[in-house]
Write a protein that holds these residues in place. Structure first.
Motif, PDB file in Angstrom:
ATOM      1  N   ASP A 185      45.271  47.047  36.075  1.00  0.00           N
ATOM      2  CA  ASP A 185      44.119  47.912  35.814  1.00  0.00           C
ATOM      3  C   ASP A 185      44.204  48.379  34.359  1.00  0.00           C
ATOM      4  N   GLU A 186      43.345  47.809  33.531  1.00  0.00           N
ATOM      5  CA  GLU A 186      43.423  48.085  32.089  1.00  0.00           C
ATOM      6  C   GLU A 186      43.197  49.563  31.781  1.00  0.00           C
ATOM      7  N   SER A 187      42.511  50.272  32.676  1.00  0.00           N
ATOM      8  CA  SER A 187      42.238  51.686  32.400  1.00  0.00           C
ATOM      9  C   SER A 187      43.481  52.555  32.598  1.00  0.00           C
ATOM     10  N   LEU A 188      44.566  51.965  33.146  1.00  0.00           N
ATOM     11  CA  LEU A 188      45.804  52.726  33.380  1.00  0.00           C
ATOM     12  C   LEU A 188      46.877  52.449  32.321  1.00  0.00           C
ATOM     13  N   ILE A 189      46.587  51.519  31.423  1.00  0.00           N
ATOM     14  CA  ILE A 189      47.621  51.100  30.470  1.00  0.00           C
ATOM     15  C   ILE A 189      47.921  52.209  29.454  1.00  0.00           C
ATOM     16  N   GLU A 190      46.869  52.796  28.903  1.00  0.00           N
ATOM     17  CA  GLU A 190      47.083  53.738  27.803  1.00  0.00           C
ATOM     18  C   GLU A 190      47.938  54.929  28.239  1.00  0.00           C
ATOM     19  N   GLN A 191      47.706  55.411  29.447  1.00  0.00           N
ATOM     20  CA  GLN A 191      48.473  56.582  29.886  1.00  0.00           C
ATOM     21  C   GLN A 191      49.941  56.243  30.194  1.00  0.00           C
TER      22      GLN A 191
END
Ligand SMILES: *Cc1c(COP(=O)(O)O)cnc(C)c1O
Length: 380
Positions: free
Chosen positions: A109-115
């Motif tokens: 899930d690319e939206s979880l990478i930054e965190q």
């Protein structure tokens, strides 16, 4: 009738090419057939450089060395993947950091990478599950913003595209697999694709036991010697000859697999609308290679019953993966960022149907048996 889960496909030219390699008199690596495979892979994928390895695992280990990972460095990746995605980095002392997958593609899930990024984060290793691309534009943008490298575990991804670009040509490095369970095979086999020009020369050294042997053969140095760490990651010419026969047929192989995949997908539509399962979801920007056909059933009990009943009918189906975060080595060597609900749920519910060239003659039977089991188990 026994229908196995997998049956390796042979094009019919493998033994002829192996005989040629034998006649050429060079059986160790990097001969004429290896060069043919390199050229084919570079032209077909658009990767800057292709190097055959003896497995995708070996290519991932080379990638981990090339990234110069130090003990304690972190690599963000999914937990829903094969063991070696993580193990390759752990061998360098790095720490896999698992994030959850998307419920649609089952990719990271690319939206979880930054965190999940910390001061120790050095790379993101994405897995193109079932040959369906990860959301690469977003992932590459995050990596660029934070100065991270991107490794594509494209073990399942040969011939798939993302927005028209071949998988393996997008990240800094990518690993392909030619294991006999993949689309294009050489028994065991793989390739490292290198898109970052600065890594090419060192990759050749690492693959040749840490020596500058490739430079020597090109006449760039007059003797070769130990210059870096490395190992023996190259396959013999016999394997490359086998693979060359497969690569020549790769488009036809993909076409035939896609026909089988599409039949499963049409067949499963009615079962999906009846609430009995969920079919794979392919985003419009992704063209896939029919690496696998899976179903997501209701829960673990349904899945166990389905596999047992298919087995009783002589049809092989399999599930995977035991999520790496719940494995003994995953708990010892890796850590998790956030919850992994989709990873856990998928691992309980996913089942893969047989998909191999030659299945065409038995596919109606497989679908009929599967449908009967699914309908009966919903009624009981
Ligand atoms: C098959 C596979 C590998 C390992 O490939 P080998 O060639 O057997 O080393 C790694 N990652 C993924 C996602 C795979 O499917």
């Amino acid at each position: 009738m026994n229908i196995p889960f997998n049956r390796p496909y042979l094009t019919g030219h493998e033994l002829e090419y192996i005989a040629q390699a034998h006649a050429n008199g060079q059986l160790s690596g990097d001969g004429a057939f290896t060069r043919r495979c390199h050229v084919w892979l570079e032209q077909r994928t658009g990767a800057r450089k292709a190097l055959l390895t003896h497995s995708c695992t070996a290519a991932l280990e080379m990638a981990a060395i090339l990234l110069d990972l130090q003990p304690g460095d972190e690599v963000i990746m999914p937990s829903f993947t094969f063991v070696t995605t993580a193990n390759a980095f752990v061998l360098r002392g790095a720490v896999p950091v698992f994030v959850d997958i998307r419920p649609d593609t089952l990719n990271i899930d690319e939206s979880l990478i930054e965190q999940a990024i910390t001061p120790r984060t050095r790379a993101v290793c994405v897995v193109h599950y079932a040959g369906v691309a990860c959301e690469m534009d977003t992932i590459m943008a995050i990596a660029a913003k934070h100065g991270l490298k991107v490794v594509e575990d494209a073990a399942q991804g040969i011939f798939s595209t993302y927005k028209g670009r071949e998988l393996g040509s997008i990240g800094d490095l990518a690993a392909l697999s030619f294991h006999e369970t993949k689309n294009v095979i050489s028994g065991e086999g793989g390739a490292l694709l290198i898109n970052d020009q600065d890594l090419v020369e060192r990759a050749e050294v690492i693959r040749e036991k840490g020596t500058n042997r490739s430079k020597f053969f090109r006449g760039h140095v007059d003797k070769y010697t130990w210059v870096d760490i490395g190992s023996s990651y190259l396959p013999s010419e016999l394997i490359a000859a086998f693979l060359a026969a497969q690569l020549e047929e790769a488009s036809a192989i993909t076409g035939r697999r896609l026909a089988i995949w599409n039949r499963y997908h049409e067949w499963a539509a009615a079962l999906e609308s009846g609430g009995r399962l969920r079919r794979p979801i392919i985003p419009t920007e992704c063209a896939h290679n029919a690496h696998m056909y899976y179903l997501l059933l209701g829960n673990l009990a349904d899945r166990t019953h389905f596999i047992d009943a298919m087995k009783a009918a002589g049809i092989g189906t399999v599930f995977h993966y035991i999520p790496l975060h719940s494995s003994p080595a995953g708990q010892r060597y890796a850590r998790t960022n956030g919850t992994l609900h989709h990873t856990d749920a998928t691992s309980d519910r996913l089942v893969r149907l047989p998909l191999w060239i030659g299945l065409e003659d038995h596919q109606d039977h497989v679908m009929q048996v599967a449908r009967d089991i699914l309908i009966k188990s919903m009624e009981s």
